[in-house]
Design an enzyme around this catalytic site. Structure first.
Site, PDB file in Angstrom:
ATOM      1  N   CYS A 141      -7.607  -6.940   6.867  1.00 53.64           N
ATOM      2  CA  CYS A 141      -7.504  -7.935   6.654  1.00 53.64           C
ATOM      3  C   CYS A 141      -8.515  -9.113   6.942  1.00 53.64           C
ATOM      4  O   CYS A 141      -7.806 -10.586   7.103  1.00 53.64           O
ATOM      5  CB  CYS A 141      -6.441  -9.072   6.067  1.00 53.64           C
ATOM      6  SG  CYS A 141      -5.053  -9.153   6.747  1.00 53.64           S
ATOM      7  N   LYS A 161       0.604  -1.437   0.201  1.00 55.70           N
ATOM      8  CA  LYS A 161       0.293  -0.228   0.534  1.00 55.70           C
ATOM      9  C   LYS A 161       0.893   1.504   0.369  1.00 55.70           C
ATOM     10  O   LYS A 161       0.523   2.538  -0.297  1.00 55.70           O
ATOM     11  CB  LYS A 161      -1.127  -0.327   1.587  1.00 55.70           C
ATOM     12  CG  LYS A 161      -1.270  -1.033   1.446  1.00 55.70           C
ATOM     13  CD  LYS A 161      -3.002  -0.928   2.577  1.00 55.70           C
ATOM     14  CE  LYS A 161      -3.750  -2.593   2.204  1.00 55.70           C
ATOM     15  NZ  LYS A 161      -2.903  -3.894   2.783  1.00 55.70           N
TER      16      LYS A 161
END
Length: 445
Positions: free
Chosen positions: A383, A270
């Site tokens: 996640c 990211k």
């Protein structure tokens, strides 16, 4: 049962022994598959080694139930390496297209390489019995739903409670390997052009529906075969993880040179995606020095720069005093949305871990929020598919943080509305499980 490719010729006892050694830390709660050394076997056996280890962990609850039925008495603690070999043998017989004689003979023979000649007879007997009584034994263990669905009982119960309309599809997706998805570097080319390059190389792929830079391969491949990988044209990143850049875009794009924080940044996917897309000054923090080194390697390959800090994001020793226009908090979590990529979670994660993780997530939120400028945006991501880490976590934060306003988009093609955020479930041929909540810091409150 879904079959996987047959073993390379000459796989032999060495690769089974290597797989057993790699599984031993997982079975004894001493480690994970993250440190799997594929170079411990010859080149032609590396794919088999990975399949044996990851496949066995993926099916572990069911394999362990079968092992209990096959053994006359449990193996001693000091013989968990033999337990690993038994699980590997069961996995080969039930889930791989390896010839039965090789699955039995080579697995049993690997006990000699572990220095335990006596275990060859035990393994041989158990695996021969499984061959003879396979249908009956599988029917017996599958009477327990969590065994049939290959999940720990606590986790399956948690999924059922949280998602009564989705828990079965989540469990099914968890039991299948995830696809390999790429992120095309917009600074170098667009994804349609890169898709054409893949086609020229004979690599079949399709555009991701939800991530603007994403391409999913029909079949995973070695990164060395990807055109332009070493030059930074492309990276490997799941579609769900790529969505973070789009969600933070409205807070960063209008502010050239914006100060942005990526907290808990490792392994850096990211981080890199944000730098590929936006003109900004990015600070990246992680408490794990080894994982932070991976972030540095990634940025070096992509020729990107960030201010990297080894530090604890629940503290502020790393902070240099400048408020941030945007913060990405990719919080440590249970990983229950990425079990298919980290199947050892089924063995290593415990129900009691969730409480500790939620406490850590709350500390991170409370410590980082004051570092955000008025009008700035914090994107909370995990996640996980467990509401305690996601919806409930953000609800609690909003209750104690009066200047936080929810700005999570709701008219989206991906995921489902979940409180103040958006929840994605793992999809068999698409993205992982993920949660996002976007919050804005209001001025004058």
């Amino acid at each position: 049962m879904t079959s996987t490719p047959s073993a390379p010729a000459g796989s032999g006892q060495e690769v089974r022994a290597a797989a057993a050694r790699a599984l031993l830390p997982v079975l004894t709660d001493q480690g994970s598959l993250a440190g799997l050394d594929e170079h411990s076997v010859i080149t032609r056996d590396r794919a088999l080694l990975k399949e044996l280890c990851f496949g066995t962990c993926r099916r572990l609850p069911r394999l362990e139930a079968l092992a209990r039925r096959l053994l006359k008495q449990p193996l001693k603690k000091r013989d968990q390496d033999i337990q690993a070999l038994l699980l590997l043998g069961i996995y080969q017989l039930l889930y791989m297209r390896i010839p039965a004689h090789a699955a039995v003979g080579e697995t049993a023979g690997a006990a000699r390489l572990m220095g335990k000649e006596w275990a060859t007879r035990v393994l041989n007997g158990c695996l021969r019995r499984l061959q003879r009584e396979s249908e009956a034994l599988q029917a017996q263990v599958d009477q327990e739903e969590h065994i049939a669905l290959e999940h720990p009982a606590w986790l399956l119960a948690a999924l059922r409670e949280a998602w009564p309309d989705h828990w079965q599809e989540i469990a099914t997706a968890n039991n299948q390997p995830g696809p390999m998805t790429l992120r095309v570097n917009q600074r170098h080319n667009d994804r349609e052009a890169y898709l054409a390059r893949l086609d020229e190389q004979g690599i079949q792929a399709h555009l991701c529906p939800h991530a603007a830079d994403g391409i999913t391969l029909q079949t995973p491949c070695d990164i060395s075969t990807l055109p332009g990988f070493d030059q930074g044209d492309v990276s490997v990143q799941d579609e769900a993880a790529q969505i973070s850049a789009a969600l933070l875009g409205p807070a960063i794009a209008p502010r050239p040179g914006a100060h942005v924080l990526d907290a808990c940044c490792a392994p850096g996917g990211k981080t890199a995606h944000l730098l590929e897309q936006f003109d900004m000054a990015l600070t990246a923090v992680d408490s794990d020095n080894e994982r932070l080194a991976r972030v540095e390697d990634t940025l070096k390959r992509l020729k990107l720069k960030a201010d990297l800090h080894h530090g604890d994001a629940t503290q502020r020793q790393w902070w240099q005093g400048t408020d941030f226009d945007a913060i990405l908090l990719d919080a440590p979590c249970s990983g229950t949305g990425v079990i298919r990529r980290h199947p050892d979670i089924k063995k290593l994660r415990r129900r009691e871990d969730i409480r500790q993780l939620t406490k850590l997530q709350a500390r991170l939120l409370d410590n980082l929020w004051p570092l955000l400028s008025p009008g700035g945006t914090l994107l909370y991501a995990t996640c996980s598919v467990l509401p305690e880490e996601n919806t409930h976590q953000i609800d609690s934060f909003l209750e104690r943080t009066p200047d936080a306003r929810v700005t999570t988009p709701q008219a989206l093609a991906w995921g489902i509305e979940s409180g103040a955020g958006r929840q994605l479930f793992p999809q068999p041929d698409s993205h992982d499980g993920f949660f996002y909540a976007r919050l804005e810091k209001q001025s004058g409150i």
